[in-house]
Structures are given as structure tokens and as C-alpha cells.
Design an enzyme around this catalytic site. Structure first.
Site, PDB file in Angstrom:
ATOM      1  N   GLU A  16      32.647  42.892  44.291  1.00 25.10           N
ATOM      2  CA  GLU A  16      34.002  43.199  43.547  1.00 25.10           C
ATOM      3  C   GLU A  16      35.154  43.520  44.271  1.00 25.10           C
ATOM      4  OE1 GLU A  16      34.796  41.953  40.916  1.00 25.10           O
ATOM      5  OE2 GLU A  16      32.739  42.204  39.728  1.00 25.10           O
ATOM      6  N   TYR A  99      40.427  48.632  37.043  1.00 30.13           N
ATOM      7  CA  TYR A  99      38.951  47.099  36.669  1.00 30.13           C
ATOM      8  C   TYR A  99      37.855  46.930  37.516  1.00 30.13           C
ATOM      9  CZ  TYR A  99      37.208  42.276  38.320  1.00 30.13           C
ATOM     10  OH  TYR A  99      36.244  41.448  38.252  1.00 30.13           O
ATOM     11  N   ASP A 117      41.033  41.520  35.175  1.00 26.71           N
ATOM     12  CA  ASP A 117      41.666  41.665  36.471  1.00 26.71           C
ATOM     13  C   ASP A 117      42.771  40.024  35.840  1.00 26.71           C
ATOM     14  OD1 ASP A 117      39.917  39.242  36.466  1.00 26.71           O
ATOM     15  OD2 ASP A 117      39.703  39.867  38.731  1.00 26.71           O
TER      16      ASP A 117
END
Ligand code: SF4
Length: 340
Positions: A16, A99, A117
């Protein structure tokens, strides 16, 4: 995507963070090298700063990797090597925003959180045919509510990953591939033929472009070494090595800017031999054109007035010093000009 199907929070966290502002196909080779070199949070926590920066080199947005290193140390030293399980606790770690926290908590710990996102917002804005800019608070609320309604029982991780993958592979920013989209029947924008107008964007701000000079300084004895400076820890490209230089100010030419920058940064002066090349690069909020020059030291030994440290480096050692994209290009052109 090699991280799909994983529930290990370390692996999901690495993927991520790498995916922030970066395309999936760019991330995959970096991710694979990273997991091989640092397979656990313990391995990352005990790595050197230079080693971590070198492995990240080329991915950009270097604050991400510095925060990852800090977070790994915090998890090992203060949390017995365990990632927190809720979004609120995850957001207390360096570099983890809402997020990323929601993504990790939902994918790894089945926490019922929606991860929004830019990619997922784009997909959702098309699915509901949202006709207002995403920057509006009301627009965001509508998307959160819609995504929240998709989450049933413990499937938040699946919903978030499905939306991520749809955004990365099919519902692309400028050319959504609606013909193969598995949710075409449910997509309001597709049915209204408005998918290319969604999401509604605000007019783009003009991005300034700066003229910059950089000096590849060799000693006057020509011993094949060049001066590198390690950037300060705050600000742009923290902790990376660079060729000294800086912005060309109003009314200056390149040679004047070089002499001024070298005096301000190193308290010495140089002579300029020839231009190595001009390099364009875009950062988030501005662009630069960097003109690099081959130079020779003419004054007293340089002092690190702004840099963390200085190093005289031979061409065959340059790859051991982590650099931003432009400085790496300069080092390659410099070293090929020296070897010719
Ligand atoms: Fe995106 Fe087209 Fe699928 Fe709608 S149908 S979600 S616009 S790819």
C-alpha cells in the site's frame, strides 16, 4: 499482483505504501525485491538507512520510505513486532494515513472500514454517476455511504481490494475498459454514457517550473573523484545524495547561479568546464529543468554548510550512494563522459 490473497499486515503495508502515487506495474518489481531483502518487519527495522534508501531508489516520494523505516522500528521496539489491528491505532504510526490504515485493517483483520483513495473514488464516482467534484465534502460523504453499503459481515477487505483492482486494471483514469467490466450492468455512468466525464474534476492549477543548476565537481588534481552532498533530513529528497547546486534566481545566468550556490552551500568556488546535460523532472507541486556542469574545485576544501555530509566519490562507487532520479541520470552521464 503478488500481494493479493495475502493477509500479513507487513506485506499489505509495504504494497500500500509503494502504491501511493505510483502505478502497479512500476511497483511490482520494487515490491518483489523489497520482500526478498526485507521479508519481515524485523528485517526492515534492523536495516541501515542507506540500504533502505538504495532499494527504494527510483520510486520517488522518499518521505514514504523514511516513514516506513521509522514505523518498522516502532513496531519492533514498542509493539513486540505486531501491527495494530484498528484504523485509529494504525494511524498513530508514521506515514500511515486514513486510507492505508483502513486498507490494512480491512484486508488483514476484517475490520469493517472503507478505504477510499483516488483510484477507488474514481471507480465509485462512475458507479454512482456522481456529478460534482470529488473535492466537495458532500461528494465524499455520498461515496463513503455507497461504499459502506457494499460491506456486509466481514467482507470489507474483499470489497476494498475488488475496487482497488477494478481501478488499477479496468476502470482506468482516461480510458475505462467498460467492455470487459464485470460491474458494467450496475454502473450508472456507463448506462448514462458519462463515464468519460466522471469524476468531475476541478480545473488544474498551473504547476511552476524552476531552472536549476548542478555541479559535478572534481578536484583540481583530477584524481577521478567527484563531490556528492547528502541532503538534509527535512524537505525534498531527505537523506539522498546529490550533486551540489540549486535554483537559478531572477537575473542570474547558470554560471553566476553555480558560483553563488557553491559559495552558500560549500563556502568555496569552482571553475566550470562544460555542460553534461539538461534533465527535466516533475515533482508533485512543481517541475524542474536541471542543467548539470562538469566543474573543478578552485577554492579551499568544501564545507558541509547545508548538507548532512560530503563525500568524494569515484565513478565506480556512485551506485552505492542513494540518489533521486535526476542526480542518478547526471551520475551516469558524468561517468560515461569520464570513461570516454
Ligand atoms: Fe468503470 Fe466502465 Fe466499469 Fe463503469 S462500466 S465501473 S465506467 S469500467
Amino acid at each position: 499482483m503478488p500481494w493479493r490473497g495475502e493477509k500479513d499486515p507487513y506485506v499489505i503495508w509495504v504494497s500500500e505504501i509503494m502504491l501511493q502515487q505510483t502505478r502497479v506495474d512500476t511497483v511490482i518489481p520494487y515490491y518483489l525485491r523489497w520482500i526478498e531483502e526485507f521479508p519481515t518487519v524485523y528485517a526492515l527495522a534492523s536495516a541501515s538507512e542507506e540500504g533502505v534508501l538504495l532499494l527504494w531508489e527510483g520510486l520517488g516520494y522518499y518521505a514514504r520510505v523514511r516513514n516506513m523505516h521509522l514505523t518498522a522500528k516502532k513496531i519492533v521496539q514498542q509493539l513486540h513486532g505486531e501491527f495494530p489491528r484498528t484504523p485509529d491505532e494504525l494511524q498513530e504510526l508514521p506515514g500511515i494515513g486514513e486510507y492505508t490504515a483502513n486498507a490494512i485493517a480491512s484486508i488483514c483483520f476484517d475490520f469493517p472500514a472503507v478505504a477510499l483513495d483516488a483510484n477507488i473514488k474514481r471507480v465509485l464516482a462512475r458507479l454512482v454517476d456522481l456529478d460534482e467534484p470529488l473535492a466537495n465534502k458532500t461528494a465524499l460523504n455520498k461515496l463513503e455511504q455507497f461504499a459502506g453499503n457494499l460491506i456486509i459481515d466481514a467482507n470489507a477487505g474483499d470489497v476494498n481490494q475488488a475496487l482497488m483492482d477494478l481501478g488499477a486494471m479496468i476502470c482506468l483514469p482516461s480510458e475505462p475498459i467498460c467492455s470487459i467490466c464485470p460491474v458494467q450492468n450496475y454502473c450508472v455512468a456507463f448506462n448514462h454514457h458519462t463515464q468519460h466525464e466522471r469524476p468531475v474534476l476541478r480545473p488544474k492549477k498551473l504547476i511552476p517550473e524552476y531552472q536549476v543548476v548542478a555541479a559535478a565537481i572534481s578536484t583540481s588534481t583530477g584524481n577521478g573523484m567527484f563531490l556528492l552532498a547528502k541532503r538534509p533530513n527535512g524537505g525534498l529528497l531527505p537523506g539522498l545524495w546529490e550533486f551540489p547546486g540549486g535554483k537559478v534566481e531572477e537575473g542570474e545566468n547558470d554560471l553566476q547561479a553555480l558560483q553563488r550556490e557553491i559559495m552558500e552551500e560549500l563556502d568555496t568556488h569552482i571553475s566550470v568546464d562544460f555542460m553534461l546535460g539538461a534533465y527535466k523532472h516533475a515533482y508533485t507541486h512543481f517541475k524542474v529543468v536541471v542543467r548539470a556542469y562538469h566543474c573543478q574545485l578552485q577554492g579551499p576544501p568544501p564545507k558541509a554548510l547545508e548538507a548532512q555530509e560530503l563525500a568524494w566519490v569515484r565513478c565506480d562507487e556512485m551506485n552505492r550512494f542513494a540518489m533521486g532520479k535526476v542526480d542518478r541520470l547526471i551520475s551516469r552521464d558524468l561517468c560515461s563522459s569520464v570513461s570516454e
